[in-house]
Design a protein around this motif. Structure first.
Motif, PDB file in Angstrom:
ATOM      1  N   GLU A  23      -0.825  -1.371   2.768  1.00  0.00           N
ATOM      2  CA  GLU A  23      -1.287   0.007   2.630  1.00  0.00           C
ATOM      3  C   GLU A  23      -0.597   0.748   1.494  1.00  0.00           C
ATOM      4  OE1 GLU A  23      -0.946   1.917   6.338  1.00  0.00           O
ATOM      5  OE2 GLU A  23      -2.417   0.655   7.333  1.00  0.00           O
ATOM      6  N   ARG A  26      -1.973   0.073  -2.038  1.00  0.00           N
ATOM      7  CA  ARG A  26      -3.328   0.617  -2.187  1.00  0.00           C
ATOM      8  C   ARG A  26      -3.276   2.129  -2.399  1.00  0.00           C
ATOM      9  NH1 ARG A  26      -5.161  -2.820   2.089  1.00  0.00           N
ATOM     10  NH2 ARG A  26      -5.154  -1.016   3.479  1.00  0.00           N
ATOM     11  N   ALA A  27      -2.450   2.780  -1.607  1.00  0.00           N
ATOM     12  CA  ALA A  27      -2.356   4.237  -1.722  1.00  0.00           C
ATOM     13  C   ALA A  27      -1.820   4.638  -3.084  1.00  0.00           C
ATOM     14  CB  ALA A  27      -1.463   4.796  -0.615  1.00  0.00           C
ATOM     15  N   ASP A  28      -0.766   3.935  -3.570  1.00  0.00           N
ATOM     16  CA  ASP A  28      -0.188   4.277  -4.859  1.00  0.00           C
ATOM     17  C   ASP A  28      -1.149   3.940  -5.999  1.00  0.00           C
ATOM     18  OD1 ASP A  28       3.229   3.397  -3.958  1.00  0.00           O
ATOM     19  OD2 ASP A  28       1.995   5.107  -3.440  1.00  0.00           O
ATOM     20  N   ALA A  29      -1.851   2.834  -5.860  1.00  0.00           N
ATOM     21  CA  ALA A  29      -2.841   2.478  -6.883  1.00  0.00           C
ATOM     22  C   ALA A  29      -3.944   3.537  -6.942  1.00  0.00           C
ATOM     23  CB  ALA A  29      -3.433   1.104  -6.579  1.00  0.00           C
ATOM     24  N   ASP A  30      -4.366   4.013  -5.800  1.00  0.00           N
ATOM     25  CA  ASP A  30      -5.375   5.074  -5.769  1.00  0.00           C
ATOM     26  C   ASP A  30      -4.839   6.347  -6.425  1.00  0.00           C
ATOM     27  OD1 ASP A  30      -7.101   3.381  -4.474  1.00  0.00           O
ATOM     28  OD2 ASP A  30      -6.745   4.218  -2.461  1.00  0.00           O
ATOM     29  N   PHE A  31      -3.583   6.661  -6.129  1.00  0.00           N
ATOM     30  CA  PHE A  31      -2.975   7.858  -6.716  1.00  0.00           C
ATOM     31  C   PHE A  31      -2.909   7.719  -8.229  1.00  0.00           C
ATOM     32  CE2 PHE A  31       0.757   9.964  -8.450  1.00  0.00           C
ATOM     33  CZ  PHE A  31       0.574  11.263  -8.021  1.00  0.00           C
ATOM     34  N   TYR A  32      -2.468   6.550  -8.699  1.00  0.00           N
ATOM     35  CA  TYR A  32      -2.387   6.338 -10.142  1.00  0.00           C
ATOM     36  C   TYR A  32      -3.762   6.496 -10.792  1.00  0.00           C
ATOM     37  CZ  TYR A  32      -1.975   4.242 -14.697  1.00  0.00           C
ATOM     38  OH  TYR A  32      -2.023   4.055 -16.052  1.00  0.00           O
ATOM     39  N   LYS A  33      -4.762   5.823 -10.229  1.00  0.00           N
ATOM     40  CA  LYS A  33      -6.098   5.859 -10.808  1.00  0.00           C
ATOM     41  C   LYS A  33      -6.649   7.275 -10.855  1.00  0.00           C
ATOM     42  CE  LYS A  33     -10.756   3.931 -10.268  1.00  0.00           C
ATOM     43  NZ  LYS A  33     -11.628   3.061  -9.445  1.00  0.00           N
ATOM     44  N   LYS A  34      -6.492   7.989  -9.753  1.00  0.00           N
ATOM     45  CA  LYS A  34      -7.017   9.352  -9.690  1.00  0.00           C
ATOM     46  C   LYS A  34      -6.300  10.255 -10.695  1.00  0.00           C
ATOM     47  CE  LYS A  34      -7.581  13.308  -6.573  1.00  0.00           C
ATOM     48  NZ  LYS A  34      -7.355  13.822  -5.194  1.00  0.00           N
ATOM     49  N   THR A  35      -4.954  10.150 -10.737  1.00  0.00           N
ATOM     50  CA  THR A  35      -4.193  11.027 -11.627  1.00  0.00           C
ATOM     51  C   THR A  35      -4.474  10.708 -13.083  1.00  0.00           C
ATOM     52  OG1 THR A  35      -2.445  11.177  -9.954  1.00  0.00           O
ATOM     53  CG2 THR A  35      -1.878  11.839 -12.186  1.00  0.00           C
ATOM     54  N   GLU A  37      -7.146   9.339 -14.376  1.00  0.00           N
ATOM     55  CA  GLU A  37      -8.508   9.789 -14.701  1.00  0.00           C
ATOM     56  C   GLU A  37      -8.548  11.299 -14.918  1.00  0.00           C
ATOM     57  OE1 GLU A  37     -11.133   8.413 -11.676  1.00  0.00           O
ATOM     58  OE2 GLU A  37     -11.270   6.370 -12.478  1.00  0.00           O
TER      59      GLU A  37
END
Length: 407
Positions: A23, A26-35, A37
């Motif tokens: 988990e 995944r959460a950190d990867a999502d944070f990186y991608k969102k930030t 972008e």
């Protein structure tokens, strides 16, 4: 029964560990991608709000958009951790004008924590940069690192553990550094080849050197000048120098309060400087770096300095480095509060053997602070402790005004 219970515990622990491993990335990867972008797609005027939490990132964030604000929930609430970083060097790399970065922390980057290049209009406010494993040569070089910028405000921030400088401005103009705390860096706060800088109401402690004002050769912009260092607390800078070999700050002696190297027009006043074990204030030419000077336009001499109305106490009991230990054999211990290498440009001496009035090193109204001109050029042959040749004061510089930045 016991075996069944043990097996259940083991299975539960394994599942819990497995969930954590699945988990968190995944959460950190999502944070990186969102930030990232958001940083790419931002338009001038965009405010990017970062949530509260600790976010593990393995690659640099970057932005090239003008006029954006990156805002967290607080330097101890929004934490970007780059421990184990595998891509890029910086934590956050910014190129753009009219940028605000505030209320967040950047930890354990492979290289510099926050680097801003070529910005006109920059605010760094309530940002913490830190290498959490303590002082190490493998730590990133710089915490807060604006270079070749104009109209810079750095305030209410914290820098810890940089292997070069915690808070640094280089080759920049019109800079204010105020109300920050720098601890356990090689250089706490450093102004290098910078014009029109105000450094005030900061605390610099537990660094190798507290506050440095340098002018160095072989850089695109040289000629640092008109810097004011005032109303700072600079004390107990006691950390061994952990800069990688070859860096200019690797020459800074452990236990230096304020160090001025080869810079002109520096005014140092109303500071509280104490308990720095090598020396409270060191004024030197570039020659003490023992590096060849290839830059023909470079001026290696400190000139037109005004050191006045400061409070000095303690310090000087334990000089660091071969050069200063040799000087201690001649000068004794503790070292005086203000130590000057005494090297001047012979071409500028007057017939009386002194510098012209406009270039003198002026020392006035510093309480009972003592002084020594070490006559380094002649191997300490004529050490002079008299303050009278330096009893002067240059006109004070006007406060720095920033264009396009709320002060």
């Amino acid at each position: 029964m016991t075996r069944l219970f043990t097996a259940l515990l083991a299975t539960t622990a394994l599942l819990a560990t497995g969930c954590k491993k699945e988990e968190a990335p995944r959460a950190d990867a999502d944070f990186y991608k969102k930030t990232q972008e958001q940083l790419i797609r931002a338009k001038p005027g965009t405010v990017i709000e970062l949530p509260e939490g600790r976010f593990q990132l393995d690659r640099s964030l970057s932005s090239t958009v003008d006029g954006i604000t990156l805002r967290g929930k607080g330097m101890d609430k929004t934490i970007l951790s780059f421990k184990g970083q595998t891509q890029g060097a910086e934590g956050l790399l910014v190129k753009g004008n009219n940028i605000t970065i505030e209320d967040l922390a950047i930890e354990d980057t492979k290289g510099d924590a926050l680097k801003v290049n070529g910005s006109d209009g920059l605010v760094i406010r309530r940002v913490r940069t830190e290498w959490t494993g303590g002082p190490k040569a493998t730590n990133g070089a710089y915490g807060l690192y604006p270079v070749q910028c104009r109209n810079v405000l750095i305030e209410d921030s914290v820098a810890i553990g940089a292997s070069d400088a915690g808070i640094y401005v280089g080759q920049s103009e019109h800079v204010i550094i105020r109300r920050n705390k720098a601890m356990r860096n090689v250089a706490g706060i450093e102004s290098e080849n910078t014009k029109f800088a105000d450094i005030y109401e900061n605390t610099a402690t537990e660094n190798t050197g507290g506050i440095l004002v340098f002018d160095l050769p072989d850089l695109p912009k040289r000629g640092g000048q008109a810097t004011r260092v005032f109303n700072n607390d600079i004390f107990a800078n006691t950390t061994d120098n952990f800069a990688p070999e070859g860096n200019i700050v690797a020459k800074v002696p452990r236990g230096t309060g304020v160090m001025i190297m080869a810079t002109d027009q520096v005014e140092v006043f109303q500071n509280r400087i104490r308990d720095n074990p090598t020396v409270n204030m060191l004024i030197v030419s570039y020659f003490v770096a023992q590096k060849p000077i290839k830059d023909k336009g470079y001026d290696p001499y400190p000139e037109a300095l005004s050191i006045h109305d400061n409070t000095f106490s303690g310090g000087g009991e334990s000089p660091d480095g071969v050069f200063l230990k040799l000087l201690a054999l001649k000068l004794g211990k503790p070292f005086p509060d203000i130590l000057y290498d005494g090297i001047v440009d012979e071409k500028k001496r007057t017939p009386a053997g002194t510098l012209p009035d406009e270039l003198r090193i002026c020392l006035r109204n510093n309480g009972d602070a003592d002084f020594a001109n070490a006559d380094v050029e002649h191997d300490f042959a004529n050490i002079r402790k008299e303050l009278a040749p330096h009893d002067c004061q240059h006109p004070s510089y006007a406060p720095v005004q920033l264009t396009g930045v709320m002060q």
